[in-house]
Design a protein around this motif. Structure first.
Motif, PDB file in Angstrom:
ATOM      1  N   GLY A 182       0.832  -1.216   0.208  1.00 13.71           N
ATOM      2  CA  GLY A 182      -0.003  -0.093   0.085  1.00 13.71           C
ATOM      3  C   GLY A 182       0.949   1.321  -0.086  1.00 13.71           C
ATOM      4  N   ILE A 183       1.725   1.419  -0.859  1.00 15.50           N
ATOM      5  CA  ILE A 183       2.503   2.531  -0.810  1.00 15.50           C
ATOM      6  C   ILE A 183       3.267   2.847  -2.341  1.00 15.50           C
ATOM      7  CG2 ILE A 183       4.930   1.027  -0.876  1.00 15.50           C
ATOM      8  CD1 ILE A 183       6.120   3.243   1.137  1.00 15.50           C
ATOM      9  N   LYS A 184       3.251   4.241  -2.493  1.00 17.97           N
ATOM     10  CA  LYS A 184       3.735   4.411  -3.633  1.00 17.97           C
ATOM     11  C   LYS A 184       5.091   4.635  -3.841  1.00 17.97           C
ATOM     12  CE  LYS A 184      -0.874   6.757  -4.692  1.00 17.97           C
ATOM     13  NZ  LYS A 184      -1.403   8.089  -5.126  1.00 17.97           N
ATOM     14  N   GLU A 185       5.673   4.959  -5.033  1.00 22.84           N
ATOM     15  CA  GLU A 185       7.048   4.881  -5.170  1.00 22.84           C
ATOM     16  C   GLU A 185       7.465   6.140  -4.508  1.00 22.84           C
ATOM     17  OE1 GLU A 185       9.646   3.361  -8.569  1.00 22.84           O
ATOM     18  OE2 GLU A 185       9.667   5.505  -9.055  1.00 22.84           O
ATOM     19  N   ASN A 186       7.078   7.465  -4.783  1.00 18.03           N
ATOM     20  CA  ASN A 186       7.456   8.479  -3.881  1.00 18.03           C
ATOM     21  C   ASN A 186       7.250   8.479  -2.384  1.00 18.03           C
ATOM     22  OD1 ASN A 186       7.989   9.927  -6.300  1.00 18.03           O
ATOM     23  ND2 ASN A 186       6.173  10.887  -6.123  1.00 18.03           N
ATOM     24  N   GLU A 187       6.463   7.642  -1.821  1.00 22.76           N
ATOM     25  CA  GLU A 187       6.286   7.351  -0.352  1.00 22.76           C
ATOM     26  C   GLU A 187       7.701   6.448  -0.024  1.00 22.76           C
ATOM     27  OE1 GLU A 187       2.125   6.726   1.397  1.00 22.76           O
ATOM     28  OE2 GLU A 187       2.005   6.144  -0.706  1.00 22.76           O
ATOM     29  N   LEU A 188       8.018   5.551  -0.924  1.00 24.41           N
ATOM     30  CA  LEU A 188       9.029   4.616  -0.681  1.00 24.41           C
ATOM     31  C   LEU A 188      10.301   5.466  -0.712  1.00 24.41           C
ATOM     32  CD1 LEU A 188      10.453   1.850  -0.341  1.00 24.41           C
ATOM     33  CD2 LEU A 188      10.024   1.442  -2.813  1.00 24.41           C
ATOM     34  N   LYS A 189      10.522   6.338  -1.653  1.00 24.20           N
ATOM     35  CA  LYS A 189      11.705   7.082  -1.372  1.00 24.20           C
ATOM     36  C   LYS A 189      11.910   8.120  -0.313  1.00 24.20           C
ATOM     37  CE  LYS A 189      13.146   9.052  -5.411  1.00 24.20           C
ATOM     38  NZ  LYS A 189      13.175   9.779  -6.762  1.00 24.20           N
ATOM     39  N   GLY A 190      10.634   8.356   0.151  1.00 22.92           N
ATOM     40  CA  GLY A 190      10.679   9.200   1.443  1.00 22.92           C
ATOM     41  C   GLY A 190      11.304   8.402   2.580  1.00 22.92           C
ATOM     42  N   LYS A 191      10.638   6.963   2.492  1.00 24.76           N
ATOM     43  CA  LYS A 191      11.272   6.334   3.356  1.00 24.76           C
ATOM     44  C   LYS A 191      12.720   5.736   3.551  1.00 24.76           C
ATOM     45  CE  LYS A 191       7.244   5.294   5.681  1.00 24.76           C
ATOM     46  NZ  LYS A 191       6.974   5.593   6.873  1.00 24.76           N
ATOM     47  N   ILE A 192      13.063   5.759   2.263  1.00 27.03           N
ATOM     48  CA  ILE A 192      14.319   5.553   2.143  1.00 27.03           C
ATOM     49  C   ILE A 192      15.415   6.888   2.554  1.00 27.03           C
ATOM     50  CG2 ILE A 192      16.217   5.282   0.170  1.00 27.03           C
ATOM     51  CD1 ILE A 192      14.167   3.862  -1.127  1.00 27.03           C
ATOM     52  N   ARG A 193      14.976   7.966   2.348  1.00 29.37           N
ATOM     53  CA  ARG A 193      15.569   9.130   2.721  1.00 29.37           C
ATOM     54  C   ARG A 193      15.473   9.264   4.249  1.00 29.37           C
ATOM     55  NH1 ARG A 193      14.592  14.159   4.386  1.00 29.37           N
ATOM     56  NH2 ARG A 193      15.871  15.970   3.908  1.00 29.37           N
ATOM     57  N   GLN A 194      14.553   8.845   4.820  1.00 29.89           N
ATOM     58  CA  GLN A 194      14.516   8.957   6.413  1.00 29.89           C
ATOM     59  C   GLN A 194      15.552   7.912   6.720  1.00 29.89           C
ATOM     60  OE1 GLN A 194      10.245   8.097   7.289  1.00 29.89           O
ATOM     61  NE2 GLN A 194       9.649  10.399   7.214  1.00 29.89           N
ATOM     62  N   SER A 195      15.580   7.003   6.114  1.00 25.90           N
ATOM     63  CA  SER A 195      16.423   5.796   6.571  1.00 25.90           C
ATOM     64  C   SER A 195      18.007   6.313   6.673  1.00 25.90           C
ATOM     65  CB  SER A 195      16.366   4.704   5.897  1.00 25.90           C
ATOM     66  OG  SER A 195      17.443   3.700   6.151  1.00 25.90           O
ATOM     67  N   LEU A 196      18.084   6.877   5.483  1.00 25.23           N
ATOM     68  CA  LEU A 196      19.521   7.429   5.514  1.00 25.23           C
ATOM     69  C   LEU A 196      20.030   8.651   6.063  1.00 25.23           C
ATOM     70  CD1 LEU A 196      19.813   7.349   1.243  1.00 25.23           C
ATOM     71  CD2 LEU A 196      20.877   5.504   3.054  1.00 25.23           C
ATOM     72  N   LEU A 197      18.989   9.410   6.463  1.00 24.13           N
ATOM     73  CA  LEU A 197      19.042  10.596   7.451  1.00 24.13           C
ATOM     74  C   LEU A 197      19.509  10.051   8.855  1.00 24.13           C
ATOM     75  CD1 LEU A 197      16.054  12.862   6.808  1.00 24.13           C
ATOM     76  CD2 LEU A 197      18.539  13.548   6.984  1.00 24.13           C
ATOM     77  N   ILE A 198      18.759   9.040   9.374  1.00 24.37           N
ATOM     78  CA  ILE A 198      18.845   8.179  10.653  1.00 24.37           C
ATOM     79  C   ILE A 198      20.501   7.797  10.544  1.00 24.37           C
ATOM     80  CG2 ILE A 198      18.282   6.770  12.358  1.00 24.37           C
ATOM     81  CD1 ILE A 198      16.540   9.122  12.268  1.00 24.37           C
ATOM     82  N   LYS A 199      20.622   6.942   9.757  1.00 32.04           N
ATOM     83  CA  LYS A 199      21.799   6.464   9.506  1.00 32.04           C
ATOM     84  C   LYS A 199      23.110   7.442   9.534  1.00 32.04           C
ATOM     85  CE  LYS A 199      24.962   3.066   7.004  1.00 32.04           C
ATOM     86  NZ  LYS A 199      25.867   3.866   7.082  1.00 32.04           N
ATOM     87  N   ALA A 200      22.842   8.458   8.777  1.00 34.22           N
ATOM     88  CA  ALA A 200      24.174   9.430   8.894  1.00 34.22           C
ATOM     89  C   ALA A 200      24.112   9.997  10.210  1.00 34.22           C
ATOM     90  CB  ALA A 200      23.648  10.589   7.794  1.00 34.22           C
TER      91      ALA A 200
END
Length: 328
Positions: free
Chosen positions: A151-169
């Protein structure tokens, strides 16, 4: 494949904070300046979060929705159910519900801190990780289906990826960079956990299989035997085993020349395993019958049990121990 897509997001905040940690883990501490409000626990059922409010918590004004809670609940429930062999103990249910909300709060706090600190995340890094996910899904169709299932669109997925990379950084900058593990610490761990560095006996083999379904008629078995014998004949004439496998074999490894990779004892059916572990590298077996059908087996490599030396694992072990310290 329902949750596979979320598990692929590196190293997703959900994976970092919503992994299968013990339910009784220490509660998160929220500083006064970082206000987090939880919805009443009574509206969160213990077994399935089917009826939850639209908003389960607010973190500095940012809403954590019931939908986000449900997804996190389901993601964490699987490992917990496995640990409890099918059901959560009753006394853990309330703690479990609270743990899900608390971890979502921690996640949001870290995202906000990363945003406020202007932790850099390049669009190219997000795009690269998205491409990695697509490749791991196997095909565009599988990727599209996974998006729909989750139940997710690609733009939402990219947002989740960005959040993940933010947290990792953020973690790398503020925590991981300050964590140290000495070579002596790694050596102490190595010496006290010898079983973790044992490598069992293993074999790398190729095979050709002609399938014989259960309850096949005698004629079908005869046809299968004739086909495997033809493959055997071509190999005996000197044809390359891998090329013959591509022509005759009837499983997913066929296009890889029948390559099964390395496997240890207990991973294959007994009849197959017995032959594979008895063959010398380079040798081809006679016809082997298993419940799946008729096989020809060629062993490419046979490695005896061994123990990895400390110099071989030191670098990886130091990184693993640093990661453990960081998560504490």
């Amino acid at each position: 494949m329902k949750y596979e897509l979320r598990r692929m997001i590196v190293p997703m905040l959900a994976a970092f904070f919503l992994a299968a940690a013990p339910v009784g883990a220490q509660d998160a501490k929220v500083k006064p300046a970082q206000k987090a409000e939880k919805a009443p626990d009574k509206i969160m059922p213990a077994d399935k979060p089917e009826k939850v409010p639209d908003v389960v918590a607010k973190v500095n004004g940012k809403k954590i929705t019931g939908k986000e809670y449900q997804k996190a609940y389901a993601e964490l429930l699987g490992p917990m159910m496995g640990q409890s062999k099918g059901a959560l103990p009753p006394d853990h249910k309330e703690k479990f519900k609270s743990a899900v909300v608390e971890r979502l709060i921690i996640a949001e706090l870290l995202i906000q801190k990363a945003e406020q600190s202007k932790v850099p995340v390049k669009s190219s890094d997000v795009d690269a990780e998205l491409e990695n996910i697509k490749k791991r899904m196997g095909s565009p169709e599988n990727y599209k289906k996974a998006l729909e299932t989750n139940g997710i669109k690609e733009n939402e997925l990219k947002g989740k990826i960005r959040q993940s990379l933010l947290i990792k950084a953020l973690i790398d900058r503020d925590i991981a960079s300050k964590v140290t593990v000495t070579s002596q610490e790694a050596k102490t761990y190595y010496d006290s956990h010898p079983d973790e560095f044992k490598v069992p006996e293993r074999v790398r083999a190729r095979h050709i299989i002609v399938l014989v379904p259960d309850k096949s008629a005698a004629k079908a078995k005869e046809e299968a035997m004739a086909k495997i014998k033809e493959a055997q004949k071509q190999i005996n004439k000197g044809e390359d085993f891998a090329e013959v496998a591509k022509k005759f074999s009837q499983d997913g490894a066929a296009q890889k020349g029948g390559d099964l990779g390395y496997f240890t004892q207990g991973q294959m059916v007994p009849e197959f395993e017995k032959v594979a572990f008895s063959l010398k590298p380079g040798k081809v077996s006679s016809i082997v019958e298993t419940k799946f059908g008729y096989h020809l087996i060629k062993v490419e490599d046979h490695q005896k049990p061994t123990t990895q030396g400390f110099p071989d694992v030191e670098k990886r072990l130091i990184e693993n121990l640093k990661s453990q310290k960081t998560q504490k």
